[in-house]
Design a protein around this motif. Structure first.
Motif, short mmCIF file in Angstrom:
data_model
loop_
_atom_site.label_atom_id
_atom_site.label_comp_id
_atom_site.label_asym_id
_atom_site.label_seq_id
_atom_site.Cartn_x
_atom_site.Cartn_y
_atom_site.Cartn_z
N HIS A 97 26.37 -30.52 -20.48
CA HIS A 97 27.95 -30.37 -20.62
C HIS A 97 28.68 -30.57 -19.60
CE1 HIS A 97 26.44 -28.16 -24.21
NE2 HIS A 97 27.49 -27.88 -24.42
N GLY A 98 28.15 -31.02 -18.48
CA GLY A 98 29.07 -31.79 -17.55
C GLY A 98 28.73 -33.13 -16.93
N PRO A 101 28.03 -36.21 -20.89
CA PRO A 101 29.04 -36.89 -21.39
C PRO A 101 29.44 -38.37 -20.89
CG PRO A 101 29.57 -34.61 -21.45
CD PRO A 101 28.52 -34.96 -20.49
N ARG A 311 33.46 -30.87 -17.17
CA ARG A 311 33.27 -32.20 -17.65
C ARG A 311 34.30 -32.99 -16.85
NH1 ARG A 311 32.84 -29.26 -22.28
NH2 ARG A 311 35.12 -29.18 -22.82
N GLU A 315 33.14 -36.47 -14.78
CA GLU A 315 33.74 -37.62 -15.20
C GLU A 315 34.02 -38.43 -14.10
OE1 GLU A 315 37.33 -39.68 -18.14
OE2 GLU A 315 37.48 -37.70 -17.30
#
Length: 326
Positions: A97-98, A101, A311, A315
């Motif tokens: 979840h970090g 993605p 997240r 990124e």
């Protein structure tokens, strides 16, 4: 004789029953299952089993099902597609979840839309470590010393990690960026080979999980320069934070519980109460402490907001590292 449509339907149903035996069992017996997206025996699996045992008084039977593969993507995809009835939960992690993605070109789930947070389970500090002999030879005893050496000897430092896009790789890139130094990244095929590379002197430093590095720190084989969490770790309170030298530096390993999106709010609240109470219990705290893990229960809203911030943070770090998995 089956026509083509009947054959396809029966084949799909048969495949589903093979792919999700735990789900069918859970629904049949009103059993709660926790999907761990990694193999059995690791710290995520162990802590999930500790919690499953701790909540049996309030939730009844809770089983743990391991669905490893693709950096956690296979297990989390199964959770995202499960009925939103509160009987199937998943362990969301820093990776799933970090990092993932941004690391993977395409995911089989949407971490922002396919899940409802229940509670964060814990936080495990990471630690900046050097081979003790290397640290002594280079006269590096602190983060400030490491930065000074890197600036005075451009291109001479290197560091290891469990692979491109791993938490250790991204933490190393964050350190380089904030410290204004350069170090060559040496990716290994997993955390254990990376630690062996450090112990043998193949690399100068790693940013490793404290639970993994602790034994060698205490034996004197590794020199702990700092933990990467905002606060010092209760497991090694004499080790300073990176943030004491580089303000704002914060990165750790975490995981927590999620349900499929659409799970009724009252069900989410019931699950939150059961697991948060368990995480606050003395027994669970003691068992987690043996894994250098600190319970971090919070509300569903707080956990959702936390994952959103993670997240955004990763990124930037994944882009900074240039790591990609097709």
């Amino acid at each position: 004789m089956l026509n083509r449509r009947q054959l396809i339907t029966r084949t799909a149903l048969a495949s589903a029953s093979v792919a999700l035996p735990g789900l069918a069992l859970a629904q049949a017996n009103n059993t709660t299952r926790i999907v761990v997206p990694f193999a059995a025996g690791g710290p995520i699996d162990v802590t999930a089993r500790i919690l499953a045992d701790a909540v049996k008084g309030s939730l009844g039977t809770v089983i743990v099902e391991n669905r490893p593969g693709a950096g956690g993507n296979i297990g989390m995809s199964a959770v995202a597609k499960a009925p939103a009835d509160g009987l199937t939960l998943g362990v969301a992690t820093t990776a799933s979840h970090g990092i993932n993605p941004w690391l993977f070109k395409q995911l089989p789930y949407d971490p922002a839309k396919d899940f409802a947070g229940i509670t964060q389970m814990l936080s495990v500090p990471n630690v900046l470590v050097m081979n003790a002999e290397t640290a002594a030879r280079l006269k590096i005893q602190s983060v400030a010393d490491l930065i000074a050496y890197g600036k005075a000897n451009p291109g001479k430092l290197n560091y290891g990690s469990g692979g491109n896009g791993s938490a250790g790789h991204l933490a190393g890139e964050l350190l380089k960026n904030q410290a204004g130094i350069f170090a060559v990244h040496i990716p290994y095929n997993g955390g254990n080979p990376a630690q062996l590379g450090l112990l043998s002197g193949q690399v100068d430093f790693n940013i490793d999980n404290l639970a993994t590095a602790a034994t060698n720190i205490r034996s004197g084989k590794l020199k702990a320069l700092a933990v990467t969490t905002a606060q010092r770790s209760s497991a090694m309170p004499d080790v300073p934070t990176v943030a004491a030298t580089l303000p704002g530096f914060e990165i750790d390993t975490w995981w927590g519980l999620v349900a499929p999106a659409g799970t009724p709010a009252d069900v989410v609240r019931k699950l939150n109460t059961a697991f948060a109470d368990a995480l606050k219990s003395a027994e669970v705290k003691t068992r987690f402490a043996a894994l250098f893990a600190e319970p971090a229960p919070n509300t569903p809203e707080q956990f959702d907001a936390f994952m959103k911030r993670e997240r955004a943070k990763y990124e930037r770090l994944v882009k900074l590292s240039g790591a990609k998995v097709d």
